[in-house]
Design an enzyme around this catalytic site. Structure first.
Site, short mmCIF file in Angstrom:
data_model
loop_
_atom_site.label_atom_id
_atom_site.label_comp_id
_atom_site.label_asym_id
_atom_site.label_seq_id
_atom_site.Cartn_x
_atom_site.Cartn_y
_atom_site.Cartn_z
N ARG A 47 0.80 -1.23 0.00
CA ARG A 47 0.00 0.00 0.00
C ARG A 47 0.83 1.27 0.00
O ARG A 47 0.36 2.35 0.34
CB ARG A 47 -0.97 0.04 1.18
N LYS A 78 4.88 11.24 -11.55
CA LYS A 78 4.05 10.39 -12.42
C LYS A 78 4.74 9.05 -12.56
O LYS A 78 5.91 8.98 -12.94
CB LYS A 78 3.90 11.02 -13.81
N GLU A 125 13.08 17.10 -24.76
CA GLU A 125 12.33 17.49 -23.55
C GLU A 125 12.96 18.73 -22.92
O GLU A 125 12.27 19.49 -22.24
CB GLU A 125 12.28 16.34 -22.54
N LYS A 139 10.13 22.46 -14.30
CA LYS A 139 9.21 21.35 -14.00
C LYS A 139 8.78 21.40 -12.54
O LYS A 139 7.60 21.22 -12.22
CB LYS A 139 9.86 20.00 -14.34
N GLU A 188 -2.18 17.59 -12.50
CA GLU A 188 -2.52 17.99 -13.87
C GLU A 188 -3.99 18.36 -14.03
O GLU A 188 -4.68 17.85 -14.91
CB GLU A 188 -2.13 16.88 -14.86
N ARG A 233 -0.05 21.95 -15.53
CA ARG A 233 0.89 20.85 -15.78
C ARG A 233 0.72 20.28 -17.18
O ARG A 233 1.66 19.72 -17.74
CB ARG A 233 0.73 19.76 -14.71
N HIS A 277 3.14 16.27 -27.30
CA HIS A 277 2.88 14.87 -26.96
C HIS A 277 1.66 14.29 -27.65
O HIS A 277 1.58 13.08 -27.84
CB HIS A 277 2.75 14.72 -25.43
N HIS A 294 2.48 11.19 -29.53
CA HIS A 294 1.89 9.92 -29.09
C HIS A 294 1.31 9.17 -30.30
O HIS A 294 1.47 7.95 -30.42
CB HIS A 294 0.81 10.20 -28.05
P1 NAD Z 1 14.94 4.17 -20.98
O1 NAD Z 1 14.74 4.13 -19.53
O2 NAD Z 1 14.45 3.03 -21.79
O3 NAD Z 1 16.48 4.39 -21.28
C1 NAD Z 1 16.92 4.42 -22.61
C2 NAD Z 1 18.08 3.45 -22.84
O4 NAD Z 1 19.26 4.02 -22.29
C3 NAD Z 1 17.90 2.09 -22.17
O5 NAD Z 1 18.38 1.12 -23.04
C4 NAD Z 1 18.82 2.19 -20.94
O6 NAD Z 1 19.31 0.92 -20.55
C5 NAD Z 1 19.91 3.06 -21.44
N1 NAD Z 1 20.60 3.88 -20.42
C6 NAD Z 1 20.03 4.51 -19.37
N2 NAD Z 1 20.95 5.25 -18.74
C7 NAD Z 1 22.11 5.05 -19.39
C8 NAD Z 1 23.43 5.56 -19.22
N3 NAD Z 1 23.73 6.46 -18.29
N4 NAD Z 1 24.40 5.12 -20.07
C9 NAD Z 1 24.09 4.24 -21.06
N5 NAD Z 1 22.88 3.75 -21.29
C10 NAD Z 1 21.90 4.16 -20.46
O7 NAD Z 1 14.27 5.47 -21.65
P2 NAD Z 1 14.10 6.98 -21.22
O8 NAD Z 1 14.16 7.74 -22.49
O9 NAD Z 1 14.98 7.35 -20.10
O10 NAD Z 1 12.62 6.98 -20.65
C11 NAD Z 1 11.51 6.71 -21.47
C12 NAD Z 1 10.36 6.34 -20.59
O11 NAD Z 1 10.07 7.42 -19.72
C13 NAD Z 1 9.08 6.04 -21.35
O12 NAD Z 1 8.52 4.87 -20.84
C14 NAD Z 1 8.18 7.23 -21.05
O13 NAD Z 1 6.82 6.88 -21.03
C15 NAD Z 1 8.66 7.61 -19.68
N6 NAD Z 1 8.41 9.00 -19.31
C16 NAD Z 1 7.82 9.24 -18.12
C17 NAD Z 1 7.58 10.53 -17.72
C18 NAD Z 1 7.00 10.80 -16.36
O14 NAD Z 1 6.67 11.96 -16.06
N7 NAD Z 1 6.89 9.80 -15.51
C19 NAD Z 1 7.96 11.61 -18.53
C20 NAD Z 1 8.56 11.34 -19.75
C21 NAD Z 1 8.78 10.02 -20.13
N1 GLY Z 2 5.99 14.46 -18.40
C1 GLY Z 2 4.80 15.20 -18.19
C2 GLY Z 2 4.50 15.41 -16.74
O1 GLY Z 2 5.25 15.04 -15.88
O2 GLY Z 2 3.46 15.94 -16.44
#
Ligand code: NAD
Ligand code: GLY
Length: 369
Positions: A122, A144, A186, A228, A238, A242, A249, A253
């Site tokens: 929880r 998020k 971003e 942010k 949001e 936000r 996106h 998307h």
């Molecule tokens: P990811 O976590 O898949 O990382 C990208 C690649 O880089 C992976 O293969 C990883 O192993 C590698 N990697 C990570 N750090 C590294 C480093 N320092 N050196 C070498 N390789 C490294 O992708 P991402 O772009 O970080 O994140 C994308 C995800 O984030 C998506 O699922 C998206 O939906 C999510 N996201 C969430 C939010 C939120 O607010 N929660 C916002 C934007 C995106």
């Molecule tokens: N990445 C969009 C948000 O955090 O609201």
């Protein structure tokens, strides 16, 4: 230089620390937050192989026992199966509610481990140590968390704020160029949505940021986090402002959905193309000048990011299918969609009543069929 940026959320307020060499004192920074000197570190295989030893040494030096939980890299890990497996491994470690989980990786690890933390017994606290540019400037801040389902991305999740975020710029040294560029989409987003001076600075300094020059990188990451943090503190769940963080996106998307959420088009690349489309659509609707739209595109294209549908796929996209992805299908057919549009560079706004037909026409002008 190390900077600390507060996310002002009352009792759930936390610090985002940005700087070089933070992995080496992560143990000292984390220790005061831990009731028992132990943490489960969720990471992916790539990140753990590259940087796990440094983090482990730092935690051990502070007397913190490390329980690594290493998952496969890639978006498919952010799934029900990935979540079930992670929760099972956390339960086997017998973590209790006084323990913290540490998410050490990109957005995939952060979103998955954050959501696991939100529902484990929880709810248990967690710390973010983001290792991609995208995760440092966006996903690790703001709470998020989510997994994907076969019906779409991030459809099951929770708002669950971390207790601390440590953004060590040094770990970006090993990030592949393409991932760096995707994260940069971003970064420039913050300039587009609300800070023209930052946008102008990025126009001049984007190459230095992408080359990971320490001062430029530090300024870009810190300014992004500052923006942010300010937006999240004002509108955590949001209800209003936000949503501006979703600039690009809605178009993005739809492109991701059509290209299969994978290597063909990274999330940040989709956001870049989506932002260029959002600016050109704004110009087509008479909301912003075409000069601003051209300048927005040029700033991203200069770094090698896609800005046109033809940059994303040689085969033309189907305008009807793209519009269908832009909201629930019913909503799209009903004719009104929500977009983040722009009045100028640095001035985005939420447009709640966009005509789906106008979007379809615009996409055809952009090369969709
Ligand atoms: P990811 O976590 O898949 O990382 C990208 C690649 O880089 C992976 O293969 C990883 O192993 C590698 N990697 C990570 N750090 C590294 C480093 N320092 N050196 C070498 N390789 C490294 O992708 P991402 O772009 O970080 O994140 C994308 C995800 O984030 C998506 O699922 C998206 O939906 C999510 N996201 C969430 C939010 C939120 O607010 N929660 C916002 C934007 C995106
Ligand atoms: N990445 C969009 C948000 O955090 O609201």
């Amino acid at each position: 230089m190390t900077r600390s940026i507060g996310v002002g959320l009352g009792e759930r307020a936390y610090e985002v620390v940005v700087g070089q060499g933070l992995l080496d004192d992560a143990g000292l920074r984390m220790a005061p937050l831990l009731k028992r000197r132990r943490t489960a570190v969720v990471s992916d295989e790539t990140v753990w192989a590259l940087h796990g030893a440094r983090l482990t040494a730092s935690l051990k030096a502070a007397g913190i026992a490390v329980m690594p939980v290493v998952v496969p890299p890639g978006e498919q890990t952010k799934s029900f199966t990935g979540l079930e497996s992670l929760l099972d491994r956390l339960l086997a470690l017998e973590l209790d509610r006084g323990d913290l989980i540490t998410a050490f990786g990109g957005g995939v690890v952060g979103d998955l481990a954050g959501f696991a933390a939100a529902i484990y017994k929880r709810g248990i606290g967690f710390i973010q140590i983001p290792t991609t540019l995208l995760a440092q400037v966006d996903s690790s801040v703001g709470g998020k968390t989510a997994i994907d389902t076969p019906r779409g991305k991030n459809l099951v999740g929770a708002f669950h704020q971390p207790r601390l975020v440590l953004a060590d710029l040094d770990v970006l040294a090993t990030l592949p160029e393409r991932e760096m560029r995707a994260g940069y989409a971003e970064v420039i987003k913050y300039g587009f949505l609300g800070d023209f001076a930052f946008f102008e600075w990025l126009e001049a300094n984007g190459p230095a940021v992408l080359a990971r020059e320490p001062q430029a990188l530090s300024r870009a990451v810190a300014r992004s986090i500052e923006m942010k943090a300010e937006i999240v503190a004002e509108d955590e769940t949001e209800q209003g402002r936000r949503a501006l963080l979703n600039l690009g996106h809605t178009f993005g998307h739809a492109l991701e959905a059509e290209t299969g959420y994978g290597e063909a088009l990274l999330h940040g690349e989709a956001v870049a193309a989506g932002q260029a489309l959002a600016f050109r659509f704004s110009a087509a609707q008479g909301l912003c000048s075409s000069q601003d739209a051209t300048r927005a595109s040029a700033a991203m294209a200069a770094t090698g990011l896609p800005t046109r549908l033809s940059d994303v796929s040689a085969t033309p996209f189907d305008a009807e299918r793209l519009v269908a992805h832009m909201g629930q299908d019913k909503k799209a057919e009903g004719g009104r969609l929500t977009f983040i549009l722009a009045r100028a560079l640095g001035e985005a706004f939420v447009a709640k009543d966009v005509d789906a037909g106008a979007v379809r026409t615009f996409l055809r002008q952009e090369g969709a069929v």
